[in-house]
Structure formats: C-alpha cells, structure tokens
Design a protein around this motif. Structure first.
Motif, PDB file in Angstrom:
ATOM      1  N   PRO A 223     -35.068-121.398 -41.511  1.00  0.00           N
ATOM      2  CA  PRO A 223     -34.032-121.272 -42.551  1.00  0.00           C
ATOM      3  C   PRO A 223     -32.795-122.132 -42.281  1.00  0.00           C
ATOM      4  O   PRO A 223     -32.297-122.790 -43.197  1.00  0.00           O
ATOM      5  N   PHE A 224     -32.321-122.163 -41.035  1.00  0.00           N
ATOM      6  CA  PHE A 224     -31.105-122.951 -40.808  1.00  0.00           C
ATOM      7  C   PHE A 224     -31.370-124.444 -40.979  1.00  0.00           C
ATOM      8  O   PHE A 224     -30.542-125.176 -41.540  1.00  0.00           O
ATOM      9  N   GLU A 225     -32.545-124.891 -40.518  1.00  0.00           N
ATOM     10  CA  GLU A 225     -32.884-126.323 -40.699  1.00  0.00           C
ATOM     11  C   GLU A 225     -32.982-126.653 -42.196  1.00  0.00           C
ATOM     12  O   GLU A 225     -32.525-127.706 -42.644  1.00  0.00           O
ATOM     13  N   ALA A 226     -33.566-125.720 -42.927  1.00  0.00           N
ATOM     14  CA  ALA A 226     -33.708-125.950 -44.378  1.00  0.00           C
ATOM     15  C   ALA A 226     -32.324-126.011 -45.028  1.00  0.00           C
ATOM     16  O   ALA A 226     -32.079-126.830 -45.926  1.00  0.00           O
ATOM     17  N   PHE A 227     -31.429-125.155 -44.564  1.00  0.00           N
ATOM     18  CA  PHE A 227     -30.073-125.146 -45.130  1.00  0.00           C
ATOM     19  C   PHE A 227     -29.360-126.461 -44.789  1.00  0.00           C
ATOM     20  O   PHE A 227     -28.760-127.106 -45.655  1.00  0.00           O
ATOM     21  N   ALA A 228     -29.445-126.855 -43.503  1.00  0.00           N
ATOM     22  CA  ALA A 228     -28.767-128.089 -43.070  1.00  0.00           C
ATOM     23  C   ALA A 228     -29.307-129.278 -43.866  1.00  0.00           C
ATOM     24  O   ALA A 228     -28.548-130.151 -44.310  1.00  0.00           O
ATOM     25  N   LYS A 229     -30.618-129.317 -44.064  1.00  0.00           N
ATOM     26  CA  LYS A 229     -31.220-130.426 -44.827  1.00  0.00           C
ATOM     27  C   LYS A 229     -30.679-130.410 -46.274  1.00  0.00           C
ATOM     28  O   LYS A 229     -30.309-131.459 -46.822  1.00  0.00           O
ATOM     29  N   THR A 230     -30.604-129.221 -46.825  1.00  0.00           N
ATOM     30  CA  THR A 230     -30.115-129.098 -48.210  1.00  0.00           C
ATOM     31  C   THR A 230     -28.690-129.636 -48.325  1.00  0.00           C
ATOM     32  O   THR A 230     -28.377-130.406 -49.251  1.00  0.00           O
ATOM     33  N   ILE A 231     -27.851-129.239 -47.382  1.00  0.00           N
ATOM     34  CA  ILE A 231     -26.453-129.691 -47.434  1.00  0.00           C
ATOM     35  C   ILE A 231     -26.394-131.221 -47.370  1.00  0.00           C
ATOM     36  O   ILE A 231     -25.627-131.861 -48.096  1.00  0.00           O
ATOM     37  N   GLY A 232     -27.246-131.791 -46.533  1.00  0.00           N
ATOM     38  CA  GLY A 232     -27.295-133.253 -46.422  1.00  0.00           C
ATOM     39  C   GLY A 232     -27.724-133.925 -47.712  1.00  0.00           C
ATOM     40  O   GLY A 232     -27.470-135.122 -47.914  1.00  0.00           O
ATOM     41  N   GLU A 233     -28.375-133.190 -48.575  1.00  0.00           N
ATOM     42  CA  GLU A 233     -28.871-133.780 -49.834  1.00  0.00           C
ATOM     43  C   GLU A 233     -27.895-133.626 -50.999  1.00  0.00           C
ATOM     44  O   GLU A 233     -28.127-134.142 -52.089  1.00  0.00           O
ATOM     45  N   LEU A 234     -26.806-132.889 -50.748  1.00  0.00           N
ATOM     46  CA  LEU A 234     -25.845-132.653 -51.842  1.00  0.00           C
ATOM     47  C   LEU A 234     -24.739-133.690 -51.833  1.00  0.00           C
ATOM     48  O   LEU A 234     -24.236-134.054 -50.775  1.00  0.00           O
ATOM     49  N   GLN A 235     -24.358-134.121 -53.031  1.00  0.00           N
ATOM     50  CA  GLN A 235     -23.175-134.987 -53.163  1.00  0.00           C
ATOM     51  C   GLN A 235     -22.154-134.259 -54.020  1.00  0.00           C
ATOM     52  O   GLN A 235     -22.520-133.581 -54.960  1.00  0.00           O
ATOM     53  N   GLY A 236     -20.887-134.419 -53.657  1.00  0.00           N
ATOM     54  CA  GLY A 236     -19.850-133.783 -54.460  1.00  0.00           C
ATOM     55  C   GLY A 236     -18.949-132.943 -53.603  1.00  0.00           C
ATOM     56  O   GLY A 236     -18.785-133.188 -52.406  1.00  0.00           O
ATOM     57  N   ALA A 237     -18.352-131.943 -54.234  1.00  0.00           N
ATOM     58  CA  ALA A 237     -17.409-131.072 -53.513  1.00  0.00           C
ATOM     59  C   ALA A 237     -17.978-129.665 -53.526  1.00  0.00           C
ATOM     60  O   ALA A 237     -18.503-129.218 -54.544  1.00  0.00           O
TER      61      ALA A 237
END
Ligand code: F6R
Length: 604
Positions: free
Chosen positions: A142-156
């Motif tokens: 879960p934490f790796e999935a979350f970290a990956k997700t954050i890396g894929e987001l652009q914006g604020a």
C-alpha cells in the motif's frame, strides 16, 4: 475553500471529525463528508450545504474504540456542489480527501476509464483513489502504491487516504496546499489543513513541506521528502488559546469583527510605536538596504490594502512602489530586478496565487516580506521576513478587521522606511505617530452612525448599481467599499477614482444609480466635491460620507472631524463596512458565508 481533517485514535472519531470540520467552516464550503474505517468496515456520509446537514445524516452513526477517519469540506471547483462530488471519494476499498487541483486529472481519468474504472463524480480528486488502487494491484505494498500515485500527480494538493489493505494507517501528501499533523499525550494523531481544528486537541504539531508524503499509524509518523528521503518530524508547540470566536451577542461574525477593530488595531500598534519612532523588531535590520523599489502583490481586499500602501510608501518613504494583482502577475512574465523588495499581503497566508508570486520572487533572488494575519502559514514560513497583523481569527468571509490591520501596518511601515531613509522630517514622523495612536479610538463604532446606517439601508436595496468613488487613498477604500457590498449583498457595485467619472462611467448616471461619495476634508476635498457635483447634476442618487456638510447629497453620513486624512480613512472604512452589512441583513443574506465565496482561496 476546502478543508481537511483526519484522526487516528480511540475517541469518538465521528465527533472529532465533525468538530474539526466546524472549525474550518469559516473558510467557506458547499458540501461536506466523512469516512471512518473501524473493524475493517468503512462508513461514509456526505451532505450538500451546511454541516448541520451532515450532522443530521450521521446522527444514528456512532463510533467507539479504535478507528481511523478523514473528513472534508468542499468548495466546488470541478463539478457542481452535489453529494456525489463531495469528498471523501471511494475506490473499491479506499477513500480519499483532497484540497487543491490535480492538473493532469483528465489524462489519468481517460487511462483509468479505458481500463474499465467507473467514475462516480465529476471531480479531479476521484482519480487519486482509482490510481492508487490500480497501483495497488500491480501488485505493490500500500505505501509503495501511494508513493507511486503521488509521483504521478501534477498540480497542487493536500491529500489524506485510508485503505482497507492497511486499516490502521492514514497516508498523506502535501504539495502547494497546507497540511499539518498533530500529536498529544494520549498517543492520538490528528491531521488538518490549518491549525484551528487542532487547538485544544493536540499539544504539538508538525507542518509538512511541499513534496512531503508518507503515512501515520498509532505508532509512527513516517515522512518522506520529494526525493523519497525519510525525515524526522519537527514538532512545534501548538497554542492552547482557542480564540474560537463566538458571536458574543452580535448578529453576525462580520458585525462582531467590525466592532472589534478598535481592540485589534491597538494590538497591531502595540510595541511598534514609541514617541519618536516606529519599531519592527521582527524585521532584519538590513531589509531595506539597497532597495530601490517596492513591489506589492495580493488578491481581493488585501490588494486594496496594498494599493493604499502604494500611496503611503511613495508619499512618506519616497520609494518607487508598484502594486500587482497576484493572479495577473503570475503569468505575465514580469521583470524582477534584484533591488526590488517583494511584499505579499495576505490575511490567510495561503492564497494560492499570492503564494505562487512569493515563490517566483524568491526564485528570482528578490528580498521578500509578507504582511500576514496567520503565523506559521505557508507565506510566513516562506518569506524572508514577516510582519503579523494581529487581527485575530477572522470568521466572516468578507474581510474587515484584517483589512484595517493591514492598512495600519503599512502606514507604520511607510514611516519606518521614511525614518531609515530620512525622507520625512523627524517632526512629521512624530506627528504621524500621534495620529496612529488615535486610530483605535477612531474606528470605535459610533452608535448613532450605526443606527443611521440601519435606517438608511432600506433606501439602497434596488437600483441598477452602486458607484463608490474617492481620490488618493480613498480610491482603494472606494474599491474596498464596493467589494464589501458586492460580496454580501450580491448587488452590483464598482469602485472608481472620482476623477475618472467623466471618462465613461458617468454615462450610467440616473436616479437609480447610487453613488457613495467619499469626501475627506483633508484630501483633495474641492476636487472630489466637484466630481460628485457632476454626478448629482445628472441625477445620480448621492450618498456622501464626510465631516463637511454637503448640500448636493440626497443622503449624508457624517463622520467625526479628524486631524488628518488617514484618520478620515479609518472612519470612512467603518461606515462602508456597516453600510454593506446592513444592506445585506435587510436582504436576508447569510452575511458570514455569502454565496460562492470562500475564506481562504487555496486554488488558483
Ligand atoms: C474579501 C476577501 C478576499 C480576500 C482575498 C485574498 O472580503 O476577503 O477578497 O482578501 O481572497 O485573501 P488573503 O488576504 O487571505 O490572501
């Protein structure tokens, strides 16, 4: 604007989330929701409108013993204020709340939709939870999935996410939107998008930096910076003084805040004025050294304070000063020279556009200063120097006491710089210091004036619009008067420099056009008067605000005789605030939470 709360602990999670959201109400919102994960089961409630609606929906829902919960007040950006668009947003087995804007949400949504994901809302936020669950299946922890997700987001964003696959954890991420974690002796963990919900609940708080993400469990607070490097939380003591404004007999917070101005202005001056000089001990001694120009940048009411300041800086400090609207400045590729002091003004310290201009100025290597009402806000933490305005918590969405304290700070600052640069004779600085001491008494609401405005307000509920007009610093005050009226009465009002009337706006003059004319005795009185006479000759209905009787006025609001135009400024400011308040009350509007407005505008 949107607000976030989160909680991990053994107390009544539902109550804690709802209480936290109440503390964020003043920021403005149009729907709210909570999600609680307890014993492996999620409970989720959402409601459109005020928090009482959410309270009603959750009245039969109880939580006890250990749970994790997240809550949100939403101010609609993507998609209408509906229950489906309210946060928290659900994936298959996770919920997310989010402040800010995900700029690449459309691309992510398209990819997810092609993979068969069904979206329930029109929001940008929902992609976060689906993207997380997609990554979880790849498979990742879960934490790796979350970290990956954050890396894929652009914006604020400021994000909290809870998932059944790690039921004792809240995942968080912060980039460009504020987020705090708090702790207490009972080993509970709280999250919020500002200090207020945490006061009284937490002893210590950590302010996340842009790029931070991580997770919190009952045992651990794990924070990673944008490069994925783990860092230790840096806890600061949280104030225990709730200052939680109650209305204290006033009809609205805005009214209470207008009446409070005398006290908060005294606080603003405290320790900063002596008989002979202005002191700002919080400023680095060399802040103005080598400075050839001051650039002021802000939005809304704070912009009006900045515009007022530009007159004072040039007049007193003899220093070239320009003023910028932050949302314009950001994108117009401005020239920034290193001998400019860049000053941002913000009540909240979180306004996205203003914050961004501060970052731009810092990147360009300019010295920066923030005039702000909220200690530890993003702008205060970022700027080289800060002056706090000490207005206390402002709950009414329409700013009043914050504006008053901003102008007082600028007046003092202009004299402080004048002292450093010797641009005004000492005697003049001393004279103005005695005037500054009179400001708290000047803004005390006069009962007779308030009564007159209550009565007068009934004459100003119709018509096709209002002109607020003034010259010099009374022009920004006119803009502010018009903004106050627009915000809470929804009537059309514009502020103009009095001298501009004949260059176009006077074409609108007729009996149904109401002109609120600011006629200070000590600033260009005759010139301003003739501008009003021109409007009166064209049958505009004139309401004059002045210490000098004016026979061409249909209505006349007298102010006390003052020694100086700046004292007249503060007296007229109170008149304009009360006029807007009384018109709004007569129209039956929600003065403290006007439609479509938010207290803290954390999206651009
Ligand atoms: C109007 C009002 C807004 C704010 C503006 C900037 O009453 O409050 O116009 O002044 O949104 O907000 P701050 O000062 O927090 O940057």
């Amino acid at each position: 604007m949107c607000g976030i709360v989160g909680y991990i602990g053994n107390k009544n999670t539902k109550e804690i989330l709802l209480e936290g959201l109440k503390e964020l109400e003043y920021r403005g919102y149009d729907s709210a929701g909570i999600a609680v994960l307890q014993n492996g089961t999620f409970s989720n409630y959402k409601a459109v409108g005020k928090l009482v609606n959410l309270e009603e929906k959750t009245k039969d829902f109880t939580t006890k013993d250990f749970a994790v919960g997240i809550g949100h007040t939403r101010w609609a950006t993507h998609g209408k204020p509906t229950e489906l668009n309210a946060h928290p947003h659900l994936g298959e087995s996770s919920y997310v709340v989010h402040n800010g804007i995900i700029e690449n949400y459309a691309e992510l949504k398209k990819e997810l939709t092609q993979k068969g994901v069904v979206f329930l809302s029109q929001t940008d936020t929902e992609v976060i939870v689906h993207q997380f669950e997609k990554n979880l299946k790849t498979p990742l922890e879960p934490f790796e999935a979350f970290a990956k997700t954050i890396g894929e987001l652009q914006g604020a964003y400021a994000i909290l996410l809870v998932t059944k696959s790690q039921p004792e954890t809240i995942y968080f991420a912060k980039h460009g939107s504020p987020m705090i974690v708090g702790i207490n002796a009972e080993n509970e963990k709280y999250f919020a998008s500002s200090d207020t919900p945490l006061i009284g609940q937490c002893s210590d708080v950590h302010y996340f930096e842009d790029g931070d993400y991580g997770y919190v469990t009952p045992k651990e607070i794990a924070i990673f910076d944008k490069s994925g490097i783990k860092k230790q939380p840096l806890f600061k003591k949280l104030s225990t003084n709730k200052l939680s404004a109650q209305k204290e007999g006033y009809r609205f917070f805005m009214e209470k805040e207008i009446y409070e101005q005398s006290v908060v202005l005294a606080d603003t001056l405290m320790g900063r004025i002596s008989d002979k000089e202005i002191r700002f001990d919080e400023l680095p001694h060399d802040l103005f050294e080598g400075v050839q120009e001051i650039k002021l940048c802000a939005c809304g009411t704070s912009y009006h304070a900045a515009l007022t300041a530009s007159y004072l800086f040039e007049r007193h400090a003899k220093i070239k000063t320009s003023v910028e609207i932050a949302s314009e400045f950001r994108y117009r590729e401005p020239i920034m020279s290193k001998d400019t002091l860049f000053v941002v003004i913000s009540q909240s310290g979180e306004t996205a556009d203003t914050l961004e201009t501060l970052k731009m100025a810092k990147e360009a290597g300019l010295k920066t200063l923030v005039i702000c009402n909220v200690d530890n806000s993003s702008m205060v933490r970022l700027a080289d120097a800060a002056i706090l305005t000490r207005a206390g918590i402002e709950k009414g969405v329409a700013s009043t006491k914050a504006f008053a304290t901003q102008v007082a700070v600028f007046w003092m600052l202009s004299l402080y710089v004048a002292g450093e640069r010797k641009s005004l004779p000492k005697e003049e600085i001393e004279r103005q210091i005695t005037l500054l001491r009179e400001v708290p008494a000047t803004v005390k609401v006069d009962d007779a004036t308030h009564e007159q405005l209550k009565r007068l307000s009934k004459r100003y509920l119709h018509g096709h619009g209002f002109f607020f007009i003034g010259r010099d610093v009374f022009y920004p005050l006119a803009l502010e008067g018009a903004l106050k009226l627009k915000e809470i009465s929804y009537l059309h009002a514009e502020g103009y420099p009095s001298g501009e009337m004949k260059h176009g706006p006077i074409a609108l003059a007729d009996p149904e056009l109401f002109t609120i004319a600011l006629l200070p005795q000590h600033m260009l009185y005759e010139k301003a008067k003739s501008n009003v006479e021109e409007l009166s000759a064209r049958d505009s209905t004139i309401c004059a605000v002045s210490a000098v009787a004016f026979d061409k006025a249909d209505d006349f609001i007298p102010i006390g005789v003052c020694k100086d135009y700046m004292l007249e400024f503060f007296e007229m400011m109170v008149v304009l605030q009360l006029l807007a308040l009384e018109i709004s009350i007569r129209l039956g509007n929600d003065v403290d939470m006007p439609r479509n407005l938010a207290k803290s505008v954390t999206v651009e």
